[in-house]
Scaffold this motif. Structure first.
Motif, PDB file in Angstrom:
ATOM      1  N   SER A   1       6.675 -10.428 -17.826  1.00 10.32           N
ATOM      2  CA  SER A   1       7.891 -11.251 -17.275  1.00 10.32           C
ATOM      3  C   SER A   1       6.321 -11.937 -16.702  1.00 10.32           C
ATOM      4  CB  SER A   1       8.831 -11.619 -16.063  1.00 10.32           C
ATOM      5  OG  SER A   1       9.095 -10.728 -15.344  1.00 10.32           O
ATOM      6  N   PHE A   2       6.153 -13.233 -16.911  1.00  8.28           N
ATOM      7  CA  PHE A   2       4.804 -13.826 -15.804  1.00  8.28           C
ATOM      8  C   PHE A   2       5.602 -15.277 -15.627  1.00  8.28           C
ATOM      9  CE2 PHE A   2       3.435 -11.626 -19.873  1.00  8.28           C
ATOM     10  CZ  PHE A   2       2.826 -10.442 -19.353  1.00  8.28           C
ATOM     11  N   GLY A   3       5.057 -15.702 -14.323  1.00  6.35           N
ATOM     12  CA  GLY A   3       5.078 -17.035 -13.983  1.00  6.35           C
ATOM     13  C   GLY A   3       5.362 -16.930 -12.785  1.00  6.35           C
ATOM     14  N   GLU A   4       6.082 -18.206 -11.787  1.00  2.89           N
ATOM     15  CA  GLU A   4       5.943 -18.088 -10.483  1.00  2.89           C
ATOM     16  C   GLU A   4       7.412 -18.270 -10.596  1.00  2.89           C
ATOM     17  OE1 GLU A   4       7.075 -20.943  -8.905  1.00  2.89           O
ATOM     18  OE2 GLU A   4       6.110 -22.116 -10.987  1.00  2.89           O
ATOM     19  N   GLY A   5       7.914 -18.310 -10.885  1.00  2.00           N
ATOM     20  CA  GLY A   5       9.779 -18.949 -11.833  1.00  2.00           C
ATOM     21  C   GLY A   5      10.776 -19.466 -11.523  1.00  2.00           C
ATOM     22  N   LYS A   6       9.615 -21.008 -10.592  1.00  2.00           N
ATOM     23  CA  LYS A   6      10.275 -21.688 -10.117  1.00  2.00           C
ATOM     24  C   LYS A   6      10.243 -22.972 -11.190  1.00  2.00           C
ATOM     25  CE  LYS A   6      10.886 -25.018  -5.748  1.00  2.00           C
ATOM     26  NZ  LYS A   6      10.482 -24.485  -4.492  1.00  2.00           N
ATOM     27  N   ALA A   7       8.685 -23.162 -11.349  1.00  2.00           N
ATOM     28  CA  ALA A   7       8.034 -24.537 -12.001  1.00  2.00           C
ATOM     29  C   ALA A   7       8.161 -23.946 -13.290  1.00  2.00           C
ATOM     30  CB  ALA A   7       7.048 -24.680 -11.451  1.00  2.00           C
ATOM     31  N   SER A   8       6.981 -22.945 -13.588  1.00  2.00           N
ATOM     32  CA  SER A   8       7.068 -21.964 -14.594  1.00  2.00           C
ATOM     33  C   SER A   8       7.315 -20.800 -14.731  1.00  2.00           C
ATOM     34  CB  SER A   8       6.293 -22.246 -15.253  1.00  2.00           C
ATOM     35  OG  SER A   8       5.065 -21.508 -14.538  1.00  2.00           O
ATOM     36  N   TYR A   9       8.268 -20.030 -16.275  1.00  2.00           N
ATOM     37  CA  TYR A   9       8.307 -18.398 -16.511  1.00  2.00           C
ATOM     38  C   TYR A   9       8.155 -18.315 -17.682  1.00  2.00           C
ATOM     39  CZ  TYR A   9      12.769 -20.116 -18.504  1.00  2.00           C
ATOM     40  OH  TYR A   9      13.887 -20.398 -19.233  1.00  2.00           O
ATOM     41  N   LEU A  10       7.837 -16.873 -17.934  1.00  2.67           N
ATOM     42  CA  LEU A  10       7.241 -16.233 -19.572  1.00  2.67           C
ATOM     43  C   LEU A  10       7.743 -15.018 -19.499  1.00  2.67           C
ATOM     44  CD1 LEU A  10       6.322 -16.635 -22.311  1.00  2.67           C
ATOM     45  CD2 LEU A  10       3.742 -15.877 -21.874  1.00  2.67           C
ATOM     46  N   ASN A  11       9.368 -14.816 -20.690  1.00  2.00           N
ATOM     47  CA  ASN A  11       9.423 -13.732 -20.809  1.00  2.00           C
ATOM     48  C   ASN A  11       9.156 -13.211 -21.694  1.00  2.00           C
ATOM     49  OD1 ASN A  11      10.919 -13.604 -17.883  1.00  2.00           O
ATOM     50  ND2 ASN A  11      12.874 -14.675 -18.573  1.00  2.00           N
ATOM     51  N   LEU A  12       8.429 -12.245 -22.442  1.00  2.00           N
ATOM     52  CA  LEU A  12       8.643 -10.732 -23.464  1.00  2.00           C
ATOM     53  C   LEU A  12       9.656 -10.318 -23.565  1.00  2.00           C
ATOM     54  CD1 LEU A  12       4.468 -11.326 -23.176  1.00  2.00           C
ATOM     55  CD2 LEU A  12       6.472 -13.120 -24.244  1.00  2.00           C
ATOM     56  N   TYR A  13       9.712  -9.869 -24.544  1.00  2.00           N
ATOM     57  CA  TYR A  13      10.738  -8.012 -24.631  1.00  2.00           C
ATOM     58  C   TYR A  13      10.802  -8.003 -26.150  1.00  2.00           C
ATOM     59  CZ  TYR A  13      14.680  -6.132 -25.596  1.00  2.00           C
ATOM     60  OH  TYR A  13      16.080  -4.702 -26.173  1.00  2.00           O
ATOM     61  N   GLY A  14      10.634  -6.608 -26.131  1.00  2.00           N
ATOM     62  CA  GLY A  14      10.418  -5.960 -27.905  1.00  2.00           C
ATOM     63  C   GLY A  14      10.674  -4.783 -27.370  1.00  2.00           C
ATOM     64  N   GLU A  15      12.112  -4.604 -29.167  1.00  2.00           N
ATOM     65  CA  GLU A  15      12.803  -3.129 -29.202  1.00  2.00           C
ATOM     66  C   GLU A  15      12.712  -3.191 -30.374  1.00  2.00           C
ATOM     67  OE1 GLU A  15      17.300  -1.585 -28.953  1.00  2.00           O
ATOM     68  OE2 GLU A  15      16.776  -3.815 -28.757  1.00  2.00           O
ATOM     69  N   VAL A  16      11.921  -2.084 -30.981  1.00  2.00           N
ATOM     70  CA  VAL A  16      11.737  -0.703 -32.248  1.00  2.00           C
ATOM     71  C   VAL A  16      12.213   0.764 -32.086  1.00  2.00           C
ATOM     72  CG1 VAL A  16       9.613   0.434 -31.203  1.00  2.00           C
ATOM     73  CG2 VAL A  16      10.048  -0.161 -34.268  1.00  2.00           C
ATOM     74  N   PHE A  17      13.018   0.671 -33.188  1.00  2.00           N
ATOM     75  CA  PHE A  17      13.540   1.905 -33.237  1.00  2.00           C
ATOM     76  C   PHE A  17      13.415   2.614 -34.721  1.00  2.00           C
ATOM     77  CE2 PHE A  17      17.401  -0.243 -33.044  1.00  2.00           C
ATOM     78  CZ  PHE A  17      18.727   0.618 -34.298  1.00  2.00           C
ATOM     79  N   ALA A  18      13.931   4.043 -35.266  1.00  2.00           N
ATOM     80  CA  ALA A  18      14.857   4.526 -36.375  1.00  2.00           C
ATOM     81  C   ALA A  18      15.484   5.388 -36.464  1.00  2.00           C
ATOM     82  CB  ALA A  18      13.444   5.036 -36.904  1.00  2.00           C
ATOM     83  N   SER A  19      16.651   5.310 -37.446  1.00  2.00           N
ATOM     84  CA  SER A  19      17.482   6.457 -36.789  1.00  2.00           C
ATOM     85  C   SER A  19      17.911   6.806 -38.658  1.00  2.00           C
ATOM     86  CB  SER A  19      18.324   5.590 -36.421  1.00  2.00           C
ATOM     87  OG  SER A  19      19.614   4.670 -37.137  1.00  2.00           O
ATOM     88  N   LYS A  20      18.777   8.439 -38.003  1.00  2.00           N
ATOM     89  CA  LYS A  20      19.041   9.189 -39.299  1.00  2.00           C
ATOM     90  C   LYS A  20      19.887   9.945 -39.098  1.00  2.00           C
ATOM     91  CE  LYS A  20      16.991  11.851 -43.047  1.00  2.00           C
ATOM     92  NZ  LYS A  20      17.929  12.584 -43.338  1.00  2.00           N
ATOM     93  N   GLY A  21      20.990  10.177 -39.651  1.00  2.00           N
ATOM     94  CA  GLY A  21      21.752  10.424 -39.704  1.00  2.00           C
ATOM     95  C   GLY A  21      21.747  12.203 -40.879  1.00  2.00           C
TER      96      GLY A  21
END
Length: 550
Positions: free
Chosen positions: A121-141
């Motif tokens: 997360s970036f920005g001061e939160g009151k006038a602006s903000y920027l959130n980045l999210y990522g997820e990766v996985f590999a599963s095998k049964g």
């Protein structure tokens, strides 16, 4: 001297005095009359006679008094009252600085190799903000081709345009690989390419809202959302574009009255290889009147709708009646809504879906009543009874070839009687427990033998416990009665009951490092949510969390 002589002398003297007085009056006749006071009378009370009292000494009491104290127990009772959730932008306290959060979560397990998640997360939160999210996985049964791969990235940003307006935007991409391992018989021979199907979703959304009502009491929040979806398999590919526009407007009159007016346009364009383009468009207008007091909340309105140019009038009536202490609320409603028919939505319900030949919107009209409230200090409850009339209900059945894909079929009309109950316990941030049960009775499934793939009974429970400041425990339980399915011979069967229990721990090692552990399907129940597709058995996943902003 004789008496006669005395009297005579007295007369002579009196005559002389009288003559003198007359002479005096004759000399000064202008002199005013005066009164000379030579003394003043002052009344004085006699001094009161004082009475003298002689106080007698009290008798000596040698007994010890017994003093009883009754101190009432002082308890602060904070009853929890659940309310309607309405997503709004959080009001940032200007006295508290915005704290950016950056973390990286990685782990491995017996089915997931690897697993990674990150947030910034970036920005001061009151006038602006920027959130980045990522997820990766590999599963095998343990089964052949029992694999699932997923990668997702998403960004959210917001900016204040001026004192009264804020714009926010979201953009994301999600790609998933599923393999059709649920074929029967298992002796069939397929290649990895033949069983692989891919889902790719690219979406974006922009919202503009006024943070303060206008001088005429208007609040508005227009939203535009665009979704591009693609499905690929060995035989063909399909593309789908969804465009959604929403414009809700609200005007308030004082503190108790208001008017809502919302317009929604939802357009879908679907094209599969070698097939004609399918258009599925839905337009809705939602005018309603609002009445809100401390004890009563009523919304009365209608929902004119155009489903692929076919007009439908739906109800939109909601009412809540609450006691003064907010511990008991009676709810009632007569509402209507649509569930949009799109392959992107269907794939989130059943990932082993085949490309559909038709897209229809499910129209629902529901009449319900219920209660909710607070028990004791921290217990909450919620109960509801509803009757639904559903039309164009999308259902999923196995194909009649090998059963590895699911076909989309529709029930033109279906009645559903629903009973739902919830109970919870909340004690601040220390302990939270919720549980619920839902019973569905599917009546008169027109055009289909059964309500394929729908649960007649569901139960769930969730526990979140902060054992100590640096140790968190969570557990979740789900269970259901088996849904109906169709076998390769076209006969109807009922699925088995299923139970799934999972638990997890998270604790701090240092200010910047946390360790976490997640165990799924602890009961090792190899149930089938969808017919012929067995889930993973017991699996464990654990790793470390790095907090970069500490």
């Amino acid at each position: 001297m004789s008496i006669i002589q005395v009297i005579g002398k007295s007369l002579v003297v009196g005559a002389g005095l009288l003559s003198l007085g007359l002479c005096a009056m004759a000399q000064d006749s202008s002199k005013r009359k005066t009164i000379d006071i030579t003394s003043t009378f002052k009344p004085v009370l006699r001094d009161a006679v004082k009475l003298n009292f002689s106080a007698a000494q009290p008798a000596l009491d040698t007994t010890r008094p017994v003093l009883g104290y009754s101190i009432p127990v002082q308890q602060v009772k904070l009853p929890y009252q659940p309310g309607t959730l309405k997503p709004v932008a959080m009001q940032i306290d200007s006295l508290v600085p915005w704290k950016n959060s950056q973390y990286v979560k990685v782990g491995v397990g017996n089915n997931h190799i690897p697993y990674a998640q990150a947030g910034f997360s970036f920005g001061e939160g009151k006038a602006s903000y920027l959130n980045l999210y990522g997820e990766v996985f590999a599963s095998k049964g343990k089964l052949d081709f029992q694999k699932h791969n997923m990668a997702e990235v998403r960004a959210r940003a917001g900016q204040m345009l001026n004192q009264n307006h804020q714009v926010s935007a979201t953009v994301g991409f999600k790609g998933e690989d599923y393999f059709l391992y649920g074929y029967r018989p298992t002796t069939l021979d397929f290649t990895k390419r033949e069983l692989r199907q891919q889902f790719q979703t690219l979406d974006g959304e922009v919202t503009l809202r006024n943070t303060n009502p206008t001088e005429f009491g208007l609040s508005y929040q227009p939203t535009v959302r665009v979704v591009s979806f693609r499905h690929n398999n060995a035989d063909s590919s399909a593309r789908e574009q969804n465009f959604v526009f929403k414009l809700p407007v609200q005007k308030t009159f004082g503190k108790s009255f208001g008017i809502n007016l919302a317009f929604t346009g939802d357009l879908t364009n679907y094209k599969a290889d070698g097939k004609s383009t399918i258009k599925n468009n839905l337009f809705q207008l939602a005018p309603s009147l609002l009445l809100k007091t401390p004890n009563v909340s009523i919304q009365t309105g209608i929902l004119p709708s155009w489903d692929n140019k076919v007009f439908h009038m739906l109800p939109n009536i909601l009412a809540d009646f609450t006691t003064n202490d907010k511990q008991f609320t009676f709810q009632a409603g007569y509402i209507g809504y649509f569930n949009k028919g799109s392959m992107q939505r269907f794939s989130t319900i059943n990932p082993w879906i085949a490309q559909p030949d038709q897209l229809l919107n499910t129209r629902v009209v529901e009449l319900y009543g219920g209660i909710k409230g607070v028990l004791a200090q921290h217990f909450t409850y919620n109960a509801k009874l509803g009757v639904q009339k559903q039309r164009n209900v999308n259902l999923f059945v196995n194909d009649l070839r090998d059963g590895k894909t699911f076909l989309t079929v529709y029930a033109p009309e279906m009645d559903v009687v629903t009973v739902h109950g919830e109970i919870g316990y909340h004690k601040g941030e220390k302990l939270t427990f919720t549980s619920g049960i839902t019973y569905n009775n599917f009546v008169d499934v027109e055009g289909q033998e059964k309500a394929w793939g729908l649960f007649p009974l569901e139960v769930n429970a969730s526990l979140r416990w902060k054992i100590i400041d640096d140790l968190y425990f969570k557990t979740d339980f789900i269970g259901w009665d088996g849904p109906a399915y169709r076998n390769q011979s076209g006969l109807a069967f009922k699925g088995d009951k299923a139970f799934d229990l999972s638990s997890g721990l998270e604790f701090k090692v240092t200010k910047s490092i946390d360790l976490w552990l997640q165990m799924n399907n602890i009961l090792n129940n190899r149930y089938e949510r969808w017919n012929q597709y067995q889930v993973y058995g017991f699996n464990v996943l654990g790793g470390v969390i790095l907090r970069l902003n500490r």
